[in-house]
Design a protein around this motif. Sequence first.
Motif, PDB file in Angstrom:
ATOM      1  N   PRO A  66       0.823  -1.210   0.000  1.00  0.00           N
ATOM      2  CA  PRO A  66       0.000   0.000   0.000  1.00  0.00           C
ATOM      3  C   PRO A  66       0.861   1.266   0.000  1.00  0.00           C
ATOM      4  CG  PRO A  66      -0.483  -1.450   1.884  1.00  0.00           C
ATOM      5  CD  PRO A  66       0.827  -1.864   1.315  1.00  0.00           C
ATOM      6  N   LEU A  67       0.526   2.198  -0.863  1.00  0.00           N
ATOM      7  CA  LEU A  67       1.224   3.486  -0.883  1.00  0.00           C
ATOM      8  C   LEU A  67       1.085   4.202   0.457  1.00  0.00           C
ATOM      9  CD1 LEU A  67       2.778   5.636  -2.535  1.00  0.00           C
ATOM     10  CD2 LEU A  67       0.552   6.509  -3.304  1.00  0.00           C
ATOM     11  N   ASP A  68      -0.051   4.011   1.140  1.00  0.00           N
ATOM     12  CA  ASP A  68      -0.296   4.670   2.418  1.00  0.00           C
ATOM     13  C   ASP A  68       0.740   4.304   3.482  1.00  0.00           C
ATOM     14  OD1 ASP A  68      -2.466   5.859   1.313  1.00  0.00           O
ATOM     15  OD2 ASP A  68      -3.960   4.947   2.625  1.00  0.00           O
ATOM     16  N   SER A  69       1.439   3.188   3.297  1.00  0.00           N
ATOM     17  CA  SER A  69       2.474   2.794   4.261  1.00  0.00           C
ATOM     18  C   SER A  69       3.739   3.637   4.109  1.00  0.00           C
ATOM     19  CB  SER A  69       2.831   1.315   4.080  1.00  0.00           C
ATOM     20  OG  SER A  69       1.729   0.494   4.396  1.00  0.00           O
ATOM     21  N   TYR A  70       3.826   4.387   3.028  1.00  0.00           N
ATOM     22  CA  TYR A  70       5.062   5.087   2.696  1.00  0.00           C
ATOM     23  C   TYR A  70       4.963   6.600   2.848  1.00  0.00           C
ATOM     24  CZ  TYR A  70       6.758   0.599   1.136  1.00  0.00           C
ATOM     25  OH  TYR A  70       7.149  -0.712   1.098  1.00  0.00           O
ATOM     26  N   TYR A  71       4.114   7.058   3.768  1.00  0.00           N
ATOM     27  CA  TYR A  71       4.163   8.474   4.106  1.00  0.00           C
ATOM     28  C   TYR A  71       5.506   8.767   4.775  1.00  0.00           C
ATOM     29  CZ  TYR A  71      -0.773   9.336   3.069  1.00  0.00           C
ATOM     30  OH  TYR A  71      -1.981   9.487   2.432  1.00  0.00           O
ATOM     31  N   ASN A  72       5.982   9.972   4.618  1.00  0.00           N
ATOM     32  CA  ASN A  72       7.274  10.340   5.183  1.00  0.00           C
ATOM     33  C   ASN A  72       7.302  10.155   6.699  1.00  0.00           C
ATOM     34  OD1 ASN A  72       8.597  11.242   2.767  1.00  0.00           O
ATOM     35  ND2 ASN A  72       7.353  13.104   2.841  1.00  0.00           N
ATOM     36  N   GLU A  99      11.133  -4.966   4.757  1.00  0.00           N
ATOM     37  CA  GLU A  99      10.417  -4.593   5.974  1.00  0.00           C
ATOM     38  C   GLU A  99       9.601  -3.343   5.640  1.00  0.00           C
ATOM     39  OE1 GLU A  99      10.166  -6.337   8.754  1.00  0.00           O
ATOM     40  OE2 GLU A  99      11.434  -7.855   7.771  1.00  0.00           O
ATOM     41  N   GLN A 100       8.353  -3.567   5.309  1.00  0.00           N
ATOM     42  CA  GLN A 100       7.477  -2.472   4.880  1.00  0.00           C
ATOM     43  C   GLN A 100       7.103  -1.603   6.076  1.00  0.00           C
ATOM     44  OE1 GLN A 100       4.023  -3.404   2.185  1.00  0.00           O
ATOM     45  NE2 GLN A 100       2.888  -2.767   3.986  1.00  0.00           N
ATOM     46  N   ASN A 133       2.046   9.788  11.850  1.00  0.00           N
ATOM     47  CA  ASN A 133       3.473   9.494  11.845  1.00  0.00           C
ATOM     48  C   ASN A 133       3.708   8.005  11.586  1.00  0.00           C
ATOM     49  OD1 ASN A 133       6.192  10.032  11.975  1.00  0.00           O
ATOM     50  ND2 ASN A 133       6.294  10.043  14.209  1.00  0.00           N
ATOM     51  N   ARG A 134       4.915   7.704  11.130  1.00  0.00           N
ATOM     52  CA  ARG A 134       5.330   6.329  10.910  1.00  0.00           C
ATOM     53  C   ARG A 134       5.515   5.633  12.254  1.00  0.00           C
ATOM     54  NH1 ARG A 134      10.215   5.688   6.804  1.00  0.00           N
ATOM     55  NH2 ARG A 134       8.629   6.622   5.441  1.00  0.00           N
ATOM     56  N   LEU A 135       5.116   4.371  12.308  1.00  0.00           N
ATOM     57  CA  LEU A 135       5.261   3.596  13.533  1.00  0.00           C
ATOM     58  C   LEU A 135       6.585   2.830  13.542  1.00  0.00           C
ATOM     59  CD1 LEU A 135       1.632   2.137  13.675  1.00  0.00           C
ATOM     60  CD2 LEU A 135       2.532   4.109  14.930  1.00  0.00           C
ATOM     61  N   LYS A 136       6.968   2.338  14.709  1.00  0.00           N
ATOM     62  CA  LYS A 136       8.200   1.557  14.821  1.00  0.00           C
ATOM     63  C   LYS A 136       8.031   0.178  14.185  1.00  0.00           C
ATOM     64  CE  LYS A 136       9.821   3.824  19.052  1.00  0.00           C
ATOM     65  NZ  LYS A 136      10.205   3.634  20.484  1.00  0.00           N
ATOM     66  N   GLU A 137       6.810  -0.349  14.226  1.00  0.00           N
ATOM     67  CA  GLU A 137       6.554  -1.683  13.694  1.00  0.00           C
ATOM     68  C   GLU A 137       6.649  -1.700  12.166  1.00  0.00           C
ATOM     69  OE1 GLU A 137       4.738  -1.101  17.600  1.00  0.00           O
ATOM     70  OE2 GLU A 137       4.490  -0.055  15.697  1.00  0.00           O
ATOM     71  N   THR A 138       7.128  -2.792  11.617  1.00  0.00           N
ATOM     72  CA  THR A 138       7.172  -2.985  10.164  1.00  0.00           C
ATOM     73  C   THR A 138       6.443  -4.276   9.803  1.00  0.00           C
ATOM     74  OG1 THR A 138       9.298  -4.161  10.286  1.00  0.00           O
ATOM     75  CG2 THR A 138       9.372  -1.770   9.931  1.00  0.00           C
ATOM     76  N   VAL A 139       6.174  -4.434   8.522  1.00  0.00           N
ATOM     77  CA  VAL A 139       5.524  -5.645   8.020  1.00  0.00           C
ATOM     78  C   VAL A 139       6.510  -6.373   7.110  1.00  0.00           C
ATOM     79  CG1 VAL A 139       3.616  -6.580   6.662  1.00  0.00           C
ATOM     80  CG2 VAL A 139       3.231  -4.597   8.158  1.00  0.00           C
ATOM     81  N   HIS A 140       6.778  -7.627   7.420  1.00  0.00           N
ATOM     82  CA  HIS A 140       7.700  -8.418   6.604  1.00  0.00           C
ATOM     83  C   HIS A 140       6.974  -8.868   5.334  1.00  0.00           C
ATOM     84  CE1 HIS A 140      11.226 -10.962   5.905  1.00  0.00           C
ATOM     85  NE2 HIS A 140      10.386 -11.914   5.518  1.00  0.00           N
ATOM     86  N   VAL A 141       7.526  -8.516   4.182  1.00  0.00           N
ATOM     87  CA  VAL A 141       6.906  -8.864   2.898  1.00  0.00           C
ATOM     88  C   VAL A 141       7.906  -9.670   2.072  1.00  0.00           C
ATOM     89  CG1 VAL A 141       5.843  -7.993   0.779  1.00  0.00           C
ATOM     90  CG2 VAL A 141       5.521  -6.752   2.938  1.00  0.00           C
ATOM     91  N   GLU A 142       7.511 -10.866   1.703  1.00  0.00           N
ATOM     92  CA  GLU A 142       8.339 -11.718   0.861  1.00  0.00           C
ATOM     93  C   GLU A 142       8.041 -11.431  -0.611  1.00  0.00           C
ATOM     94  OE1 GLU A 142      10.651 -13.972   1.548  1.00  0.00           O
ATOM     95  OE2 GLU A 142      10.540 -13.913   3.744  1.00  0.00           O
ATOM     96  N   PRO A 143       9.033 -11.589  -1.484  1.00  0.00           N
ATOM     97  CA  PRO A 143       8.769 -11.430  -2.924  1.00  0.00           C
ATOM     98  C   PRO A 143       7.806 -12.502  -3.416  1.00  0.00           C
ATOM     99  CG  PRO A 143      10.971 -12.332  -2.545  1.00  0.00           C
ATOM    100  CD  PRO A 143      10.438 -11.931  -1.204  1.00  0.00           C
ATOM    101  N   LYS A 144       6.846 -12.104  -4.239  1.00  0.00           N
ATOM    102  CA  LYS A 144       5.844 -13.024  -4.782  1.00  0.00           C
ATOM    103  C   LYS A 144       5.765 -12.845  -6.294  1.00  0.00           C
ATOM    104  CE  LYS A 144       4.536 -14.417  -0.665  1.00  0.00           C
ATOM    105  NZ  LYS A 144       3.247 -14.041  -0.074  1.00  0.00           N
ATOM    106  N   PRO A 145       5.183 -13.805  -6.999  1.00  0.00           N
ATOM    107  CA  PRO A 145       5.068 -13.674  -8.457  1.00  0.00           C
ATOM    108  C   PRO A 145       4.269 -12.444  -8.898  1.00  0.00           C
ATOM    109  CG  PRO A 145       4.714 -15.954  -7.811  1.00  0.00           C
ATOM    110  CD  PRO A 145       4.757 -15.157  -6.545  1.00  0.00           C
ATOM    111  N   VAL A 146       3.294 -12.028  -8.072  1.00  0.00           N
ATOM    112  CA  VAL A 146       2.484 -10.845  -8.390  1.00  0.00           C
ATOM    113  C   VAL A 146       2.600  -9.853  -7.239  1.00  0.00           C
ATOM    114  CG1 VAL A 146       0.172  -9.946  -8.856  1.00  0.00           C
ATOM    115  CG2 VAL A 146       0.861 -12.150  -9.819  1.00  0.00           C
ATOM    116  N   ILE A 147       3.038  -8.637  -7.543  1.00  0.00           N
ATOM    117  CA  ILE A 147       3.117  -7.559  -6.557  1.00  0.00           C
ATOM    118  C   ILE A 147       2.119  -6.486  -6.954  1.00  0.00           C
ATOM    119  CG2 ILE A 147       4.573  -5.818  -5.461  1.00  0.00           C
ATOM    120  CD1 ILE A 147       5.501  -8.630  -4.848  1.00  0.00           C
ATOM    121  N   ILE A 148       1.228  -6.118  -6.030  1.00  0.00           N
ATOM    122  CA  ILE A 148       0.250  -5.061  -6.282  1.00  0.00           C
ATOM    123  C   ILE A 148       0.627  -3.833  -5.458  1.00  0.00           C
ATOM    124  CG2 ILE A 148      -2.158  -4.344  -6.089  1.00  0.00           C
ATOM    125  CD1 ILE A 148      -2.970  -7.252  -6.426  1.00  0.00           C
TER     126      ILE A 148
END
Length: 204
Positions: free
Chosen positions: A34-40, A80-81, A90-105
Amino acid sequence: MTIIGIAGGTGSGKTTVVKKIVKALPPHYVAVVPLDSYYNDTSDMTEEERHAINFDHPDAFDWKLLIKQINDLKSGNAIEQPTYSYLDCNRLKETVHVEPKPVIIIEGIMTLLNKKLRDMMDMKIFVDTDSDERLIRNIQRDVVERGRTVDMVVDRYLKVLKPMHEQFIEPTKRYADLIIPQGGENLTGIDILCKYIEGIVPKD
């Protein structure tokens, strides 16, 4: 790996479209960024300064980090998203582990705005929904999930969301390979998309 970008105004139904695509594919074949995860990261700002940020302007996003992490996924590396709090602005300390997959949205209001990001996509989609419908969805979501009043949502829509949509989001529709009207209520567009994606997924 196939990278799909899904853009559209706030409340257009992008998340619904993403869910329909994910449902059409085996769970282990798709990852959603999600683009929303990438706010400054605004940790160096005061609370007042953070709440004054225009989160519907391109400058609110950490494009450099997003592009780097999409490149990492393309290279077969996990990321680590970041995560973001709308309540704290604000950005949180927690991240989401994302593995590479055949389809990325990649999904978000301005997913098709950045050329470097756009050039990485194999398919570009714009979810095109009537502005009145989007306003209603914004009211329903922000009142329940973000603790705002109806007056606050409408005021923000008129002063920020509408002009930013017209200036930055609506023009990116011209980059789309597929335009899905009314948030996917037109199932023909969704069906075409899912058939396309099914065709690129390797058969076991």
